[in-house]
Design a protein around this motif. Structure first.
Motif, PDB file in Angstrom:
ATOM      1  N   ALA A 140      -0.033  11.934  -0.560  1.00 28.34           N
ATOM      2  CA  ALA A 140      -0.934  12.167   0.580  1.00 28.34           C
ATOM      3  C   ALA A 140      -0.205  11.747   1.859  1.00 28.34           C
ATOM      4  CB  ALA A 140      -2.234  11.407   0.383  1.00 28.34           C
ATOM      5  N   HIS A 141      -0.477  10.531   2.380  1.00 25.75           N
ATOM      6  CA  HIS A 141       0.302  10.014   3.515  1.00 25.75           C
ATOM      7  C   HIS A 141       1.776   9.887   3.102  1.00 25.75           C
ATOM      8  CE1 HIS A 141       1.638   7.432   6.748  1.00 25.75           C
ATOM      9  NE2 HIS A 141       1.892   6.460   5.898  1.00 25.75           N
ATOM     10  N   THR A 142       2.001   9.328   1.903  1.00 20.69           N
ATOM     11  CA  THR A 142       3.333   9.266   1.284  1.00 20.69           C
ATOM     12  C   THR A 142       3.151   9.596  -0.193  1.00 20.69           C
ATOM     13  OG1 THR A 142       3.137   6.940   0.600  1.00 20.69           O
ATOM     14  CG2 THR A 142       4.000   7.351   2.827  1.00 20.69           C
ATOM     15  N   GLY A 154      -4.733   1.289   3.340  1.00 18.79           N
ATOM     16  CA  GLY A 154      -3.369   1.536   3.801  1.00 18.79           C
ATOM     17  C   GLY A 154      -3.373   2.662   4.828  1.00 18.79           C
ATOM     18  N   ASP A 155      -2.324   3.470   4.818  1.00 18.96           N
ATOM     19  CA  ASP A 155      -2.219   4.521   5.838  1.00 18.96           C
ATOM     20  C   ASP A 155      -2.883   5.828   5.412  1.00 18.96           C
ATOM     21  OD1 ASP A 155      -0.941   2.736   7.427  1.00 18.96           O
ATOM     22  OD2 ASP A 155       0.969   3.798   7.518  1.00 18.96           O
ATOM     23  N   LEU A 156      -3.775   5.783   4.440  1.00 19.73           N
ATOM     24  CA  LEU A 156      -4.582   6.971   4.155  1.00 19.73           C
ATOM     25  C   LEU A 156      -5.584   7.207   5.278  1.00 19.73           C
ATOM     26  CD1 LEU A 156      -5.078   6.530   0.313  1.00 19.73           C
ATOM     27  CD2 LEU A 156      -3.728   8.287   1.492  1.00 19.73           C
ATOM     28  N   THR A 169       0.809  -1.229   0.000  1.00 18.47           N
ATOM     29  CA  THR A 169       0.000   0.000   0.000  1.00 18.47           C
ATOM     30  C   THR A 169       0.840   1.276   0.000  1.00 18.47           C
ATOM     31  OG1 THR A 169      -0.186   0.071   2.420  1.00 18.47           O
ATOM     32  CG2 THR A 169      -1.933  -1.109   1.200  1.00 18.47           C
ATOM     33  N   HIS A 170       2.103   1.194   0.412  1.00 18.61           N
ATOM     34  CA  HIS A 170       3.021   2.338   0.333  1.00 18.61           C
ATOM     35  C   HIS A 170       4.382   1.919   0.850  1.00 18.61           C
ATOM     36  CE1 HIS A 170       1.443   2.605   4.429  1.00 18.61           C
ATOM     37  NE2 HIS A 170       2.456   3.383   4.764  1.00 18.61           N
ATOM     38  N   VAL A 171       5.320   2.862   0.817  1.00 23.41           N
ATOM     39  CA  VAL A 171       6.737   2.532   1.015  1.00 23.41           C
ATOM     40  C   VAL A 171       7.137   2.223   2.458  1.00 23.41           C
ATOM     41  CG1 VAL A 171       7.462   4.929   1.368  1.00 23.41           C
ATOM     42  CG2 VAL A 171       9.069   3.290   0.335  1.00 23.41           C
ATOM     43  N   HIS A 172       6.330   2.552   3.450  1.00 24.43           N
ATOM     44  CA  HIS A 172       6.815   2.465   4.835  1.00 24.43           C
ATOM     45  C   HIS A 172       7.233   1.055   5.234  1.00 24.43           C
ATOM     46  CE1 HIS A 172       5.029   6.595   6.014  1.00 24.43           C
ATOM     47  NE2 HIS A 172       6.262   6.678   5.574  1.00 24.43           N
ATOM     48  N   PRO A 173       8.310   0.982   6.035  1.00 24.53           N
ATOM     49  CA  PRO A 173       8.932  -0.325   6.293  1.00 24.53           C
ATOM     50  C   PRO A 173       8.018  -1.341   6.963  1.00 24.53           C
ATOM     51  CG  PRO A 173       9.851   1.381   7.746  1.00 24.53           C
ATOM     52  CD  PRO A 173       9.038   2.082   6.693  1.00 24.53           C
ATOM     53  N   ASP A 174       7.132  -0.876   7.852  1.00 24.05           N
ATOM     54  CA  ASP A 174       6.242  -1.834   8.522  1.00 24.05           C
ATOM     55  C   ASP A 174       5.259  -2.479   7.545  1.00 24.05           C
ATOM     56  OD1 ASP A 174       5.370   0.869   8.469  1.00 24.05           O
ATOM     57  OD2 ASP A 174       3.836   0.512   9.990  1.00 24.05           O
ATOM     58  N   HIS A 175       5.084  -1.898   6.366  1.00 25.41           N
ATOM     59  CA  HIS A 175       4.161  -2.428   5.364  1.00 25.41           C
ATOM     60  C   HIS A 175       4.833  -3.299   4.300  1.00 25.41           C
ATOM     61  CE1 HIS A 175       0.713   0.186   6.650  1.00 25.41           C
ATOM     62  NE2 HIS A 175       1.731   0.849   7.171  1.00 25.41           N
ATOM     63  N   VAL A 176       6.139  -3.082   4.067  1.00 26.11           N
ATOM     64  CA  VAL A 176       6.769  -3.741   2.904  1.00 26.11           C
ATOM     65  C   VAL A 176       7.977  -4.634   3.193  1.00 26.11           C
ATOM     66  CG1 VAL A 176       6.018  -1.882   1.366  1.00 26.11           C
ATOM     67  CG2 VAL A 176       8.337  -1.825   2.305  1.00 26.11           C
TER      68      VAL A 176
HETATM   69 ZN    ZN Z   1       2.710   4.455   6.629  1.00 23.95          ZN
END
Ligand code: ZN
Length: 322
Positions: free
Chosen positions: A195-197, A214-216, A112-119
């Motif tokens: 937006a968030h990223t 995701g983090d939206l 859903t986006h680049v942040h480490p906890d997600h990918v």
């Molecule tokens: Zn995030």
């Protein structure tokens, strides 16, 4: 590897048994083999839609960086996983949760986006043959940050929980919209402006109206701003005019009602924007802004002090040039 081979053989064999105008035969489920890790606990929030609702925590050795909500959708022939967790181990535990439910292959992993906890759990799905799908901006964003994300995650969760963790880029990117077919079940993926990223991607399950945002959208866990404050508010306006039966926030309970579920995130971002604009107008310095902007929201969120200063600093940088 053996699983992929079996799937390939099934596909190759299909034309021998079915005419070209007939529907392909169903994929034979792989045997449900328990993995040697504890499955993440998941809840079926709608038929065939499963969510791991993460605790509101920073990454540490106990949580293995499984600190954002993760999910998967089971179609007639395949599974799509939404976000992989923040370590290879977290990804393996999510895959184990899939295997408790179904032996169907994981055809897609959606970042859903680049942040480490997600990918940072991507490797767990790459190695079982999943096609990794992300926003068109994700490859560059991940390449720029992979080194620091990996180093920080290893420091936070320790070598044991970090073992096997790699930054694996997407195989397929989305610039606007694409539809993924899981066999009688479609997921609509949409790439959003910053937006968030700068790499926010959402996934909508047409079958149940469940929307992975995701983090939206955050709930409980304070929002983290790493893209654009004005962009995020604009994207929330576009999201909230759409109907959905439920949404899955990146951090928060497994699901939220829609569009009410966006209200807290919008309120926090609007308060932050109003505070920062007032502070800029009155000549406050960046450090004064970091200490005071958004503080009226403090009681409403978990982990507030871990993110409030950073959010204010990011907002100050963005809004001082308005
Ligand atoms: Zn995030």
């Amino acid at each position: 590897m053996r699983a992929r081979l079996a799937l390939c053989l099934a596909l190759v064999a299909a034309p021998l048994r079915a005419g070209a105008d007939e529907a392909p035969p169903p994929v034979t489920p792989l045997p449900v083999t328990p993995l040697s890790v504890t499955p993440l606990p998941v809840t079926e929030v709608a038929p065939g839609v499963f969510v791991y609702a993460a605790p509101y925590e920073l990454a540490d050795p106990e949580n293995e960086d499984a600190i954002c909500n993760l999910g998967f959708v089971v179609g007639g022939q395949a599974v799509a996983v939404i976000d992989s967790g923040g370590s290879y181990l977290a990804g393996r535990r999510l895959l184990a949760a899939v295997r408790v439910v179904t032996g169907l292959p994981v055809r897609y992993l959606i970042d859903t986006h680049v942040h480490p906890d997600h990918v940072l759990g991507n490797a767990a799905f790459a190695e079982v043959g999943a096609t990794i799908v992300g926003h068109a901006a994700l490859p560059e964003a991940l390449a720029a940050r992979a080194g620091s994300y990996l180093a920080a995650t290893e420091r936070l969760i320790g070598a044991a929980a970090f073992a096997g963790t790699k930054a694996v880029p997407p195989d397929m990117v989305v610039t606007a919209q694409i539809t993924l077919d899981l066999g009688g079940r479609e997921l609509l993926l949409e790439a959003w402006p910053t937006a968030h990223t700068n790499s926010d991607l959402t996934a909508f399950d047409r079958t149940t109206g469940t929307w992975f945002l995701g983090d939206l959208v955050f709930s409980g866990h304070v929002p983290a701003l790493d893209g654009s404050l004005t962009g995020w508010l604009a994207v929330l306006d576009r999201l909230t005019v759409r109907p959905a039966a439920r949404v899955v926030p990146g951090h928060g309970p497994a699901t939220l009602p829609w569009p009410e579920g966006a209200a807290a995130t919008r309120r926090y971002l609007a308060v932050l924007a109003a505070d920062i604009r007032r502070l800029i107008r009155t000549g406050a310095t960046m450090s004064e802004a970091a200490a005071s902007a958004g503080q009226s929201e403090k009681g409403a969120w978990s982990l507030f002090d871990d993110f409030a200063g950073r959010n204010a600093t990011a907002a100050f940088h963005e809004l001082e040039w308005e």
